[in-house]
Design a protein around this motif. Sequence first.
Motif, PDB file in Angstrom:
ATOM      1  N   ALA A 173      10.564   7.342  -8.575  1.00  0.00           N
ATOM      2  CA  ALA A 173      10.590   7.243 -10.034  1.00  0.00           C
ATOM      3  C   ALA A 173      10.348   8.603 -10.684  1.00  0.00           C
ATOM      4  N   ASP A 174       9.442   9.377 -10.096  1.00  0.00           N
ATOM      5  CA  ASP A 174       9.139  10.706 -10.634  1.00  0.00           C
ATOM      6  C   ASP A 174      10.322  11.666 -10.525  1.00  0.00           C
ATOM      7  N   HIS A 175      11.249  11.402  -9.602  1.00  0.00           N
ATOM      8  CA  HIS A 175      12.417  12.266  -9.382  1.00  0.00           C
ATOM      9  C   HIS A 175      13.734  11.606  -9.798  1.00  0.00           C
ATOM     10  N   TYR A 176      13.650  10.427 -10.408  1.00  0.00           N
ATOM     11  CA  TYR A 176      14.847   9.664 -10.742  1.00  0.00           C
ATOM     12  C   TYR A 176      15.810  10.442 -11.627  1.00  0.00           C
ATOM     13  N   GLU A 177      15.310  11.174 -12.569  1.00  0.00           N
ATOM     14  CA  GLU A 177      16.178  11.949 -13.456  1.00  0.00           C
ATOM     15  C   GLU A 177      17.004  12.972 -12.667  1.00  0.00           C
ATOM     16  N   LEU A 183      14.595  13.747   0.479  1.00  0.00           N
ATOM     17  CA  LEU A 183      15.788  12.918   0.303  1.00  0.00           C
ATOM     18  C   LEU A 183      16.786  13.616  -0.615  1.00  0.00           C
ATOM     19  N   LEU A 184      16.315  14.232  -1.676  1.00  0.00           N
ATOM     20  CA  LEU A 184      17.198  14.986  -2.572  1.00  0.00           C
ATOM     21  C   LEU A 184      17.911  16.104  -1.812  1.00  0.00           C
ATOM     22  N   PHE A 214       0.797  -1.217   0.000  1.00  0.00           N
ATOM     23  CA  PHE A 214       0.000   0.000   0.000  1.00  0.00           C
ATOM     24  C   PHE A 214       0.840   1.282   0.000  1.00  0.00           C
ATOM     25  N   VAL A 215       1.622   1.527   1.024  1.00  0.00           N
ATOM     26  CA  VAL A 215       2.454   2.724   1.089  1.00  0.00           C
ATOM     27  C   VAL A 215       3.645   2.584   0.131  1.00  0.00           C
ATOM     28  N   CYS A 216       4.180   1.385   0.012  1.00  0.00           N
ATOM     29  CA  CYS A 216       5.379   1.148  -0.798  1.00  0.00           C
ATOM     30  C   CYS A 216       5.277   1.670  -2.231  1.00  0.00           C
ATOM     31  N   PRO A 217       4.179   1.394  -2.963  1.00  0.00           N
ATOM     32  CA  PRO A 217       4.141   1.891  -4.338  1.00  0.00           C
ATOM     33  C   PRO A 217       4.096   3.417  -4.420  1.00  0.00           C
ATOM     34  N   THR A 218       3.522   4.069  -3.405  1.00  0.00           N
ATOM     35  CA  THR A 218       3.498   5.531  -3.436  1.00  0.00           C
ATOM     36  C   THR A 218       4.904   6.095  -3.278  1.00  0.00           C
ATOM     37  N   GLU A 219       5.705   5.458  -2.433  1.00  0.00           N
ATOM     38  CA  GLU A 219       7.088   5.899  -2.235  1.00  0.00           C
ATOM     39  C   GLU A 219       7.940   5.636  -3.477  1.00  0.00           C
ATOM     40  N   LEU A 220       7.806   4.443  -4.031  1.00  0.00           N
ATOM     41  CA  LEU A 220       8.609   4.084  -5.198  1.00  0.00           C
ATOM     42  C   LEU A 220       8.221   4.919  -6.409  1.00  0.00           C
TER      43      LEU A 220
END
Length: 187
Positions: A55-59, A148-149, A45-51
Amino acid sequence: MSLIGTTIKPFETQAYKEGKFITVTDADTRGKWAVFFFYPADFTFVCPTELEDLADHYETFQKMGVEIYSVSTDTHFSHKAWHDTSPAIGKIKFTMLGDQNHTISNNFDILRAGQGLADRGTFVVDPDGVIQLMEVTSEGVGRNAVELLRKIKAAQYIAAHPGEVCPAKWEEGETTLAPSLDLVGKI
């Protein structure tokens, strides 16, 4: 016991990345900044929101010279199935490490005793393999890629500028501090 300042321990595991199964070792993570992003389990549940947030900030992470390694005690096969079926997880381009034998989770002291699941933990590792930052949250508390960034920018700054430190809420380009006897009691 804190792992800050310790070198990551050896590991070798199978992973899923961009449609392929690959082998990843601790040696593969050297020479660049790395984030080990532990989460309890695929298809939760929470895990996919974090991942998805990562992913949205991976670049942006990539532009900073940072590689992301998500880690759960699931297999690389499970990671692929989740990637193929979830729109949120389908965005992921970073490496998803399988840790079914619990080596990596035990190395980072993040495995829940008796449960076979990793806690929700984030570890930032410098290019020499030394842990510079760690954060562990409870099951229901999701993490924030933007924060985190910010923390990685601070860690990279102090690594490049020995003798300086980044105060609370420091953002890139803001004033840092140079700890000295002259500052004691004046902040």
